[in-house]
Design an enzyme around this catalytic site. Structure first.
Site, mmCIF file in Angstrom:
data_model
loop_
_atom_site.group_PDB
_atom_site.id
_atom_site.type_symbol
_atom_site.label_atom_id
_atom_site.label_comp_id
_atom_site.label_asym_id
_atom_site.label_seq_id
_atom_site.Cartn_x
_atom_site.Cartn_y
_atom_site.Cartn_z
ATOM 1 N N VAL A 128 7.443 52.108 -23.536
ATOM 2 C CA VAL A 128 8.164 52.386 -24.779
ATOM 3 C C VAL A 128 9.466 53.102 -24.443
ATOM 4 O O VAL A 128 9.459 54.143 -23.788
ATOM 5 C CB VAL A 128 7.299 53.240 -25.734
ATOM 6 C CG1 VAL A 128 8.090 53.627 -26.970
ATOM 7 C CG2 VAL A 128 6.040 52.492 -26.109
ATOM 8 N N GLU A 129 10.579 52.526 -24.916
ATOM 9 C CA GLU A 129 11.890 53.071 -24.571
ATOM 10 C C GLU A 129 12.642 53.660 -25.756
ATOM 11 O O GLU A 129 13.737 54.175 -25.589
ATOM 12 C CB GLU A 129 12.729 51.975 -23.901
ATOM 13 C CG GLU A 129 12.120 51.534 -22.580
ATOM 14 C CD GLU A 129 12.881 50.406 -21.912
ATOM 15 O OE1 GLU A 129 13.802 49.847 -22.552
ATOM 16 O OE2 GLU A 129 12.541 50.080 -20.775
ATOM 17 N N SER A 130 12.066 53.565 -26.967
ATOM 18 C CA SER A 130 12.747 54.160 -28.122
ATOM 19 C C SER A 130 11.745 54.963 -28.937
ATOM 20 O O SER A 130 10.538 54.821 -28.770
ATOM 21 C CB SER A 130 13.391 53.076 -29.004
ATOM 22 O OG SER A 130 12.417 52.477 -29.824
ATOM 23 N N GLY A 131 12.246 55.763 -29.834
ATOM 24 C CA GLY A 131 11.392 56.645 -30.618
ATOM 25 C C GLY A 131 10.986 56.105 -31.970
ATOM 26 O O GLY A 131 10.529 56.870 -32.822
#
Length: 186
Positions: A58-61
Site C-alpha cells: 500500500v503506497e497511499s493513505g
C-alpha cells in the site's frame, strides 16, 4: 548440591541451544520464502504471488486507518460474483495503477461493476469499476511489512536484510559447532 546445580545448568544450556536452533531454522525458512518471492517477482516482472494469492504494498493513505501506508496486502483472485458490498478489493485503476478500496455498491447489469471508496476519502471514486479490472478480494493485510518487502526489493535492502544476516547466522552456527567440538576434544 553442586552436582544438582551443574545438571540444572546443563539442562538450561541444552534448552537454550534447542531454542537457538529453532530460531535459526525459522529465520532461515522466512528468508528462503522472502528470497523466493524476490526472485519470482524479478524474473516475471510481476507482483509476488503463490497460486491465486498476490501481494501488494500500500503506497497511499486512502484506506487509513483500516490499511496503513506501507502495509502488505494479500489479495485472493476471485470471481466478480463473489464480491459483496463492504468487501475490500484490489483492482487496476487508471494508467495501470493498482488500487485497494472498499466496495460501497454493486451494479449488476450485463456486466458487474463496483462503486468503490477509500475509507479515508470523503467521496466515492468517480468512475464505476468494471469487473474486468478486478484483481481480487483483499483478504489480509499486515501493517508496515510492505515497507520491509519494498526495501528488500532494492539491492541495498537485499544485502542488508538477507545476505548479511544469513552470513552472520552461518558464522554463528559454525562457530558454536566448532566450540562444541573443541570442548569435546579437551
Amino acid at each position: 548440591m553442586e552436582k544438582d546445580i551443574k545438571q540444572k545448568n546443563n539442562s538450561f544450556i541444552k534448552i537454550l541451544k534447542i531454542v537457538e536452533n529453532i530460531i535459526f531454522y525459522v529465520f532461515m525458512a522466512i528468508m528462503i520464502v522472502l528470497i523466493f518471492f524476490l526472485i519470482q517477482s524479478r524474473m516475471t516482472g510481476d507482483v509476488p504471488s503463490i497460486g491465486s494469492y498476490r501481494m501488494y504494498i500500500v503506497e497511499s493513505g486512502s484506506m487509513t486507518p483500516t490499511i496503513k501506508v506501507g502495509s502488505l496486502v494479500i489479495v485472493k483472485e476471485v470471481d466478480a460474483n463473489d464480491i459483496d458490498s463492504g468487501d475490500v478489493i484490489t483492482y487496476r485503476g487508471l494508467e495501470d495503477t493498482v488500487v485497494t478500496h472498499r466496495v460501497v455498491k454493486i451494479k449488476k447489469d450485463d456486466e458487474i461493476s463496483f462503486i468503490t471508496k477509500g475509507d479515508a476519502n470523503e467521496t466515492k471514486d468517480p468512475l464505476p469499476l468494471n469487473e474486468s479490472h478486478l484483481i481480487g478480494k483483499s483478504i489480509f493485510w499486515v501493517p508496515y511489512i510492505g515497507v520491509l518487502m519494498g526495501f528488500i526489493r532494492t539491492k541495498t535492502g537485499f544485502i542488508t536484510l538477507i545476505v548479511v544476516p544469513l552470513i552472520l547466522l552461518i558464522i554463528i552456527q559454525f562457530y558454536s559447532r566448532y566450540k562444541r567440538k573443541k570442548g569435546n576434544d579437551v
